[in-house]
Structures are given as structure tokens and as C-alpha cells.
Write an enzyme that holds these catalytic residues in place. Sequence first.
Site, mmCIF file in Angstrom:
data_model
loop_
_atom_site.group_PDB
_atom_site.id
_atom_site.type_symbol
_atom_site.label_atom_id
_atom_site.label_comp_id
_atom_site.label_asym_id
_atom_site.label_seq_id
_atom_site.Cartn_x
_atom_site.Cartn_y
_atom_site.Cartn_z
ATOM 1 C CD GLU A 59 -2.839 0.750 2.187
ATOM 2 O OE1 GLU A 59 -3.821 2.339 2.193
ATOM 3 O OE2 GLU A 59 -3.215 0.461 2.489
ATOM 4 C CD GLU A 103 1.481 8.516 4.400
ATOM 5 O OE1 GLU A 103 1.770 9.899 4.597
ATOM 6 O OE2 GLU A 103 0.932 7.828 3.479
ATOM 7 C CG ASP A 119 9.094 8.564 -1.790
ATOM 8 O OD1 ASP A 119 8.748 8.287 -2.567
ATOM 9 O OD2 ASP A 119 9.651 10.499 -2.655
ATOM 10 C CG ASP A 169 -0.479 16.000 -1.630
ATOM 11 O OD1 ASP A 169 -1.146 16.848 -2.993
ATOM 12 O OD2 ASP A 169 0.179 16.631 -0.965
ATOM 13 C CE LYS A 202 -2.930 26.119 -5.716
ATOM 14 N NZ LYS A 202 -1.803 27.806 -4.930
ATOM 15 C CG ASP A 255 -11.781 12.596 -2.972
ATOM 16 O OD1 ASP A 255 -10.790 13.132 -3.276
ATOM 17 O OD2 ASP A 255 -12.035 12.447 -1.687
ATOM 18 C CB THR A 305 -9.973 5.623 5.490
ATOM 19 O OG1 THR A 305 -10.494 6.687 4.331
ATOM 20 C CG2 THR A 305 -9.222 4.294 5.139
ATOM 21 C CD GLU A 324 -13.649 5.869 0.179
ATOM 22 O OE1 GLU A 324 -14.395 5.476 -0.783
ATOM 23 O OE2 GLU A 324 -12.644 5.213 1.305
#
Length: 222
Positions: A54, A79, A106, A128, A132, A164, A202, A205
Site C-alpha cells: 500500500e 507513508e 517515500d 495527494d 494546481k 476523489d 476510511t 475518504e
Amino acid sequence: MPHPPLRSFGRIKSRVIKPRQAALMDSLLPQIRVPAEPFEPRTLMPEAAEVWLEIGFGGGEHMAAQAARRPDVLILGAEPFQNGVASALRHLDEQQLTNVRLKDGDARELVGHLPDGGLERVFILFPDPWPKARHHKRRLVQADLVAELARVLKPGGTLRFASDWADYVDWSLERFTASPDFRWTADRADDWRTPPADHVTTRYEEKRLGDCAPVFLDFVRA
């Protein structure tokens, strides 16, 4: 000397980590942290039937739930956000899960250390979005990462991307379908509009911070 890749994530820490979680960062994390060099995942859990990854596990809710459902699977999680790592450690400790190993940094470094065809499944859930246009180069999903994920996934392995943010969904779909190594499994709209049966929703979400309803893209490694 090659330059490191652009950061695909924002801040790595926000509020002060709670004392119990801070203690787990000192005690549990060193025990389950993945090696900092190339390694064979199954040496970490020789009895594992499969190895999953994950990328960007957030607070660890999804990762912990999947690990609880499949104790026979070794789950690697990456993470960079320290508060998220601390939260994940709490979930693992409370549920006494022993089939998870973590990279507190990373994910691309972890992927680079994995052997060819070493994974059966990959999750990239709500990364993320860098909405922009001038920041799109920082998005996690880029052609080079797609190629690396194709390398570490075994033929027939699966990858799930969810977001999303509509533009990031389009961006990611374009890059995965451009690769000859991935096949999008969707046949109809419900295949990407409806959460998959094994998905774990989660708290992040549920906040619906994006600009569209969550979209789920499932791919198979050719």
C-alpha cells in the site's frame, strides 16, 4: 550524481504525536521497518501466501483492515507523514497484527528495493492530488512509477488506484492505460463508480475533500 525525484507529498508532520503513539514509534516501528536496501519481501514473513503493497497508507485504517482480513498475506506499507505512521502503529498494536511491515518515507524508495515480480497486489488510495497545474509534476503517478510498478508486480497481479479528484483520475488512467503492462478491468461505469467489494472506507475518504465522488480504477498486470 542523479537528482532525487520531486517530492510527491506535502508536509511530513503536523500536530504533536500523542504519547502512546510516540512510544510505538520508538518501540514497534524499528521492529517492523522494512530494510533500507534491496531485499526479498518473503524473508520478512516466510509463510506469506502473497505480498501486497500500500503506497501512502494515510492513518493506516485500510492497511490494518486488509491485514486483519488476510493474516496469511504480508502487507508492505509506505507513508512519509509521521502522524499517519504513528496512527498506523496504533492500529497494528491494538489489533495485534504481525503481518505488516512499514516504510516511514517515500514509497518510491521502497519500490526501487523490491525484486522483479515480487508483489501480487498494490494499492494507491487517495494520494495527494496536487491540483494546481504547475504542481502536476509532483503527482505520484508518473510514467516512471508505472514502469516500476509493472516491474515489481507479477503477471496477473492487481493494482488499485482511487481518488476523489476528477483530473487526477483522468491523469492516472491515461498513464496506466498507456503502459502495455497494465490492463484496465472496467467494463461499465459501475465498475469505477461503486467501491469494490473488498474496499475499506476510511475516515479520510468520508470527508470528501475532492471535487468528485470517489473513483476506483482496478488494473491487472499483463
